[in-house]
Design a protein around this motif. Structure first.
Motif, PDB file in Angstrom:
ATOM      1  N   ASP A  73       0.821  -1.222   0.000  1.00 47.40           N
ATOM      2  CA  ASP A  73       0.000   0.000   0.000  1.00 47.40           C
ATOM      3  C   ASP A  73       0.847   1.261   0.000  1.00 47.40           C
ATOM      4  N   ARG A  77       1.150   3.244  -7.462  1.00 50.39           N
ATOM      5  CA  ARG A  77       0.071   2.438  -8.042  1.00 50.39           C
ATOM      6  C   ARG A  77       0.548   1.474  -9.109  1.00 50.39           C
ATOM      7  N   LYS A  78       1.431   1.917  -9.972  1.00 47.60           N
ATOM      8  CA  LYS A  78       1.922   1.030 -11.034  1.00 47.60           C
ATOM      9  C   LYS A  78       2.664  -0.167 -10.447  1.00 47.60           C
ATOM     10  N   GLN A  80       2.177  -1.452  -7.461  1.00 42.99           N
ATOM     11  CA  GLN A  80       1.160  -2.305  -6.838  1.00 42.99           C
ATOM     12  C   GLN A  80       0.537  -3.242  -7.862  1.00 42.99           C
ATOM     13  N   ASN A  81       0.233  -2.687  -9.022  1.00 44.52           N
ATOM     14  CA  ASN A  81      -0.374  -3.484 -10.081  1.00 44.52           C
ATOM     15  C   ASN A  81       0.581  -4.596 -10.538  1.00 44.52           C
ATOM     16  N   ASN A 152     -10.188  -2.281  -7.079  1.00 44.35           N
ATOM     17  CA  ASN A 152      -9.166  -1.219  -7.099  1.00 44.35           C
ATOM     18  C   ASN A 152      -9.436  -0.201  -8.192  1.00 44.35           C
ATOM     19  N   LYS A 153      -9.926  -0.672  -9.334  1.00 41.42           N
ATOM     20  CA  LYS A 153     -10.252   0.261 -10.412  1.00 41.42           C
ATOM     21  C   LYS A 153     -11.431   1.164 -10.019  1.00 41.42           C
ATOM     22  N   THR A 157      -7.517   3.115  -7.218  1.00 34.64           N
ATOM     23  CA  THR A 157      -6.156   2.847  -6.726  1.00 34.64           C
ATOM     24  C   THR A 157      -5.274   2.250  -7.805  1.00 34.64           C
ATOM     25  N   ILE A 158      -5.880   1.656  -8.853  1.00 36.72           N
ATOM     26  CA  ILE A 158      -5.081   1.130  -9.962  1.00 36.72           C
ATOM     27  C   ILE A 158      -5.591   1.791 -11.239  1.00 36.72           C
ATOM     28  N   LYS A 159      -4.670   2.345 -12.002  1.00 35.54           N
ATOM     29  CA  LYS A 159      -5.038   3.002 -13.264  1.00 35.54           C
ATOM     30  C   LYS A 159      -4.407   2.280 -14.415  1.00 35.54           C
TER      31      LYS A 159
END
Length: 159
Positions: A73, A77-78, A80-81, A152-153, A157-159
Motif C-alpha cells: 500500500d 500504483r503502477k 502495486q499493479n 481497485n479500479k 487505486t489502480i489506473k
C-alpha cells in the motif's frame, strides 16, 4: 458460480461434522471400552486434507489470505499493479505444479491399486484431494485477483 461456492461451503461443513462425530466417538470408545477405532485417524486425516484445499479456495475468492498490504500500500500504483500480477503468476505456477504432481500421484495409486491401511479403500480417493484442491485453489485465487483488480479500479487505486 455462486452455486459452486455454496456446494464447497456445504462440503466443508459436512466434512467438519464428520470429523467431529468420528473423533468424539473415538474418544468415547477409548474411555468406555478401553479401545479405539483404528479407522478414525485415516478418515479424519484425509477429510482434513480436503477441507484445507476447499477452504483455501473459498478464502482466496474473497482475497482473505494474508498478504503484504502493509508494504504494498505504500508503493506507487503502477508497482502495486505489477506486484499483483507477479503474485498471480507465482501462485498460478505453484498450483499448476501441485496439480501436475498430484495427478501423477493419483494415477500411480490407481495403477498400483494401493489401498489405505485401516479400511482398505482405494488410496487414489484420498490422494485426489491434492490435484482437485490445486485446481479449486487456482480458480479461487484468480477469482480473488480479478475481484481485487475490479475493486481497485472502482476505488481509483489502480489506473
Amino acid at each position: 458460480m455462486r452455486i459452486f461456492v455454496k456446494i464447497e461451503e456445504w462440503l466443508v461443513i459436512l466434512m467438519m461434522i464428520a470429523i467431529c462425530v468420528l473423533t468424539f466417538g473415538n474418544v468415547l470408545s477409548r474411555h468406555l471400552f478401553k479401545s479405539s477405532f483404528s479407522f478414525t485417524e485415516e478418515i479424519t486425516t484425509n477429510l482434513f486434507a480436503y477441507i484445507i484445499f476447499i477452504g483455501a479456495a473459498l478464502l482466496a475468492r474473497e482475497s482473505g489470505h494474508l498478504g503484504f498490504a502493509l508494504i504494498t500500500d505504500l508503493l506507487p500504483r503502477k508497482v502495486q499493479n505489477w506486484i499483483l500480477i507477479l503474485i498471480g503468476l507465482l501462485t498460478t505456477f505453484f498450483f499448476i505444479v501441485l496439480f501436475k504432481y498430484g495427478t501423477d500421484m493419483v494415477l500411480s495409486q490407481y495403477q498400483y491399486k494401493q489401498l489405505t491401511p485401516a479400511l482398505g479403500l482405494p488410496e487414489w480417493m484420498m490422494g485426489l484431494s491434492v490435484p482437485l484442491g490445486a485446481l479449486l485453489c487456482l480458480i479461487g485465487f484468480w477469482e480473488g485477483y480479478i475481484k481485487s483488480i475490479k475493486n481497485n479500479k472502482k476505488e481509483g487505486t489502480i489506473k
